[in-house]
Design a protein around this motif. Structure first.
Motif, PDB file in Angstrom:
ATOM      1  N   GLN A  27     -36.659 -11.947 -28.925  1.00 59.16           N
ATOM      2  CA  GLN A  27     -36.088 -11.749 -27.601  1.00 59.16           C
ATOM      3  C   GLN A  27     -35.034 -10.647 -27.670  1.00 59.16           C
ATOM      4  OE1 GLN A  27     -34.628 -15.276 -25.702  1.00 59.16           O
ATOM      5  NE2 GLN A  27     -33.977 -14.224 -23.850  1.00 59.16           N
ATOM      6  N   ARG A  47     -34.294 -11.168 -16.433  1.00 51.81           N
ATOM      7  CA  ARG A  47     -35.299 -12.161 -16.035  1.00 51.81           C
ATOM      8  C   ARG A  47     -36.203 -11.655 -14.907  1.00 51.81           C
ATOM      9  NH1 ARG A  47     -34.403 -17.183 -18.076  1.00 51.81           N
ATOM     10  NH2 ARG A  47     -36.670 -17.167 -18.012  1.00 51.81           N
ATOM     11  N   ARG A  48     -36.298 -10.374 -14.766  1.00 47.55           N
ATOM     12  CA  ARG A  48     -37.077  -9.791 -13.667  1.00 47.55           C
ATOM     13  C   ARG A  48     -38.514 -10.304 -13.637  1.00 47.55           C
ATOM     14  NH1 ARG A  48     -36.719  -5.327 -10.398  1.00 47.55           N
ATOM     15  NH2 ARG A  48     -34.789  -4.631 -11.394  1.00 47.55           N
ATOM     16  N   GLN A  52     -39.730 -13.207 -14.894  1.00 48.03           N
ATOM     17  CA  GLN A  52     -39.841 -14.637 -15.200  1.00 48.03           C
ATOM     18  C   GLN A  52     -41.021 -15.279 -14.484  1.00 48.03           C
ATOM     19  OE1 GLN A  52     -36.388 -16.953 -14.167  1.00 48.03           O
ATOM     20  NE2 GLN A  52     -37.151 -18.796 -15.163  1.00 48.03           N
ATOM     21  N   SER A  97     -43.262  -7.079 -10.576  1.00 49.48           N
ATOM     22  CA  SER A  97     -41.916  -7.585 -10.316  1.00 49.48           C
ATOM     23  C   SER A  97     -41.569  -7.542  -8.832  1.00 49.48           C
ATOM     24  CB  SER A  97     -40.888  -6.793 -11.118  1.00 49.48           C
ATOM     25  OG  SER A  97     -40.831  -5.444 -10.699  1.00 49.48           O
ATOM     26  N   GLU A 126     -40.422 -16.343 -21.056  1.00 51.61           N
ATOM     27  CA  GLU A 126     -41.753 -16.758 -20.612  1.00 51.61           C
ATOM     28  C   GLU A 126     -42.815 -15.793 -21.149  1.00 51.61           C
ATOM     29  OE1 GLU A 126     -42.580 -19.448 -18.941  1.00 51.61           O
ATOM     30  OE2 GLU A 126     -40.534 -20.163 -18.631  1.00 51.61           O
ATOM     31  N   GLU A 161     -37.799 -11.390 -21.761  1.00 50.50           N
ATOM     32  CA  GLU A 161     -38.208 -12.551 -20.965  1.00 50.50           C
ATOM     33  C   GLU A 161     -38.825 -13.645 -21.845  1.00 50.50           C
ATOM     34  OE1 GLU A 161     -38.889 -15.412 -18.866  1.00 50.50           O
ATOM     35  OE2 GLU A 161     -37.836 -13.794 -17.847  1.00 50.50           O
TER      36      GLU A 161
END
Length: 266
Positions: free
Chosen positions: A94, A9-10, A12, A218, A74, A72
Motif C-alpha cells: 500500500q 480512497r478515490r 474505493q 472514479s 480494496e 487503495e
C-alpha cells in the motif's frame, strides 16, 4: 504544471468493477515490452498504481521480482487474488508515488497503466531517476478505441459518462486544453528517449461489461454518484441495446506501451 490533488480512497467503490469493466491490455504486448526493455529473471519490476494487478501479473513471468503499489486497500485485495489465481508471485504494497524513496530499492522497469495522470508527474519521474537502474525504463500502458465501425458506440457512451461525471474536478483538469500530455512530460524528464508499440484487437464483450466499465471510473463510481448509479445503468442499457447481438458487443481496442529510457541508454 497542474497536479491533481491526491485523494487516496478515490477508487474505493470503483475497485469491485474494475477487472470486469476495463479493457484488458493485449497479452501479446507484454513479451514485447520485456524484450525491448531487456527484462530478465534477475530484474525487479514495479507496477505503480497497480489497481487490481493486471500489469504486475502479466510481467511477473518475465522478471525476478514484481512489486505492485497502490493506495487503495480494496484494489490491493483484488490484486492479491488476481496474482494467486494466475499462480505468479507478486508482492503488493500500500502506497503511492508520494511515498517513493530509497526503501523501495532499485528496479529495472517501472510500469504504470491508468495511473500516471493521478500523480505529480514531474516529481515522480525525478524520483524514478534515483530508483531505475542504468539501462532500465519507465513504461506507460494505455488503451484506446480507434475510429472503426465496430466502435461506433464509443462516442455516445463516453458522452453519457461525461454527463454523469459532471462536477468531477479531476476529470475536468485532465481534459482541459492546458493539460500536458504524458509524452510532453516525458520529453522534459530524465527519461526522454521514447519508443511506442501497440497491438490492435477486435473483441466481443458481454453487454454488462459496459455497466462495470462506467462504475469502475472514479468520476462515475457508485460512491461518487450515489443514487444516480441506477439511472446511469438504465441509460447505458438503453444506449447499448442498439449495438448488442447475442448479448455481446463488438469493440476494437488499441493496447499501447510508451517506453521511456534515459537518453544515454543507446
Amino acid at each position: 504544471m497542474d497536479t491533481i490533488p491526491f485523494t487516496p480512497r478515490r477508487f474505493q467503490t470503483a475497485a469491485a468493477h474494475y477487472l470486469q469493466g476495463r479493457p484488458a491490455y493485449a497479452a501479446s504486448l507484454f513479451p514485447r515490452i520485456a524484450r525491448l526493455c531487456g527484462l530478465g529473471h534477475g530484474h525487479r519490476v514495479m507496477d505503480l498504481g497497480c489497481g487490481p494487478g493486471q500489469i504486475a501479473v502479466a510481467l511477473a513471468p518475465f522478471a525476478g521480482e514484481v512489486v505492485g503499489v497502490d493506495p487503495e486497500p480494496e484494489m490491493l485485495a483484488i490484486a492479491a487474488e488476481t496474482a494467486s489465481r494466475a499462480g505468479v508471485p507478486v508482492q503488493f504494497r500500500q502506497g503511492s508515488s508520494y511515498d517513493l524513496g530509497p526503501d523501495f530499492g532499485r528496479f529495472h522497469l517501472v510500469a504504470m497503466g491508468r495511473s500516471f495522470h493521478w500523480m505529480d508527474r514531474v516529481e515522480t519521474l525525478r524520483r524514478f531517476d534515483g530508483m531505475v537502474d542504468p539501462g532500465g525504463a519507465v513504461v506507460l500502458l494505455h488503451d484506446d478505441h480507434p475510429k472503426v465501425p465496430d466502435n461506433r458506440w464509443v462516442k455516445p457512451y463516453r458522452d453519457l459518462i461525461e454527463r454523469y461525471a459532471e462536477g468531477d474536478s479531476a476529470r475536468a483538469m485532465v481534459r482541459s486544453p492546458g493539460w500536458l500530455s504524458h509524452t510532453a512530460v516525458l520529453l522534459d524528464s530524465p527519461f526522454s528517449r521514447l519508443e511506442e508499440i501497440a497491438v490492435i484487437e477486435r473483441r466481443h464483450i458481454p453487454a454488462d461489461t459496459l455497466v462495470h466499465r462506467a462504475l469502475s471510473m472514479s468520476g462515475t463510481a457508485p460512491g461518487r454518484i450515489g443514487d444516480n448509479a441506477d439511472a446511469l445503468i438504465a441509460e447505458i442499457e438503453v444506449l447499448m441495446s442498439e449495438f448488442v447481438a447475442g448479448g455481446m458487443v463488438a469493440e476494437v481496442v488499441t493496447s499501447s506501451a510508451l517506453i521511456a529510457r534515459r537518453p544515454d541508454n543507446a
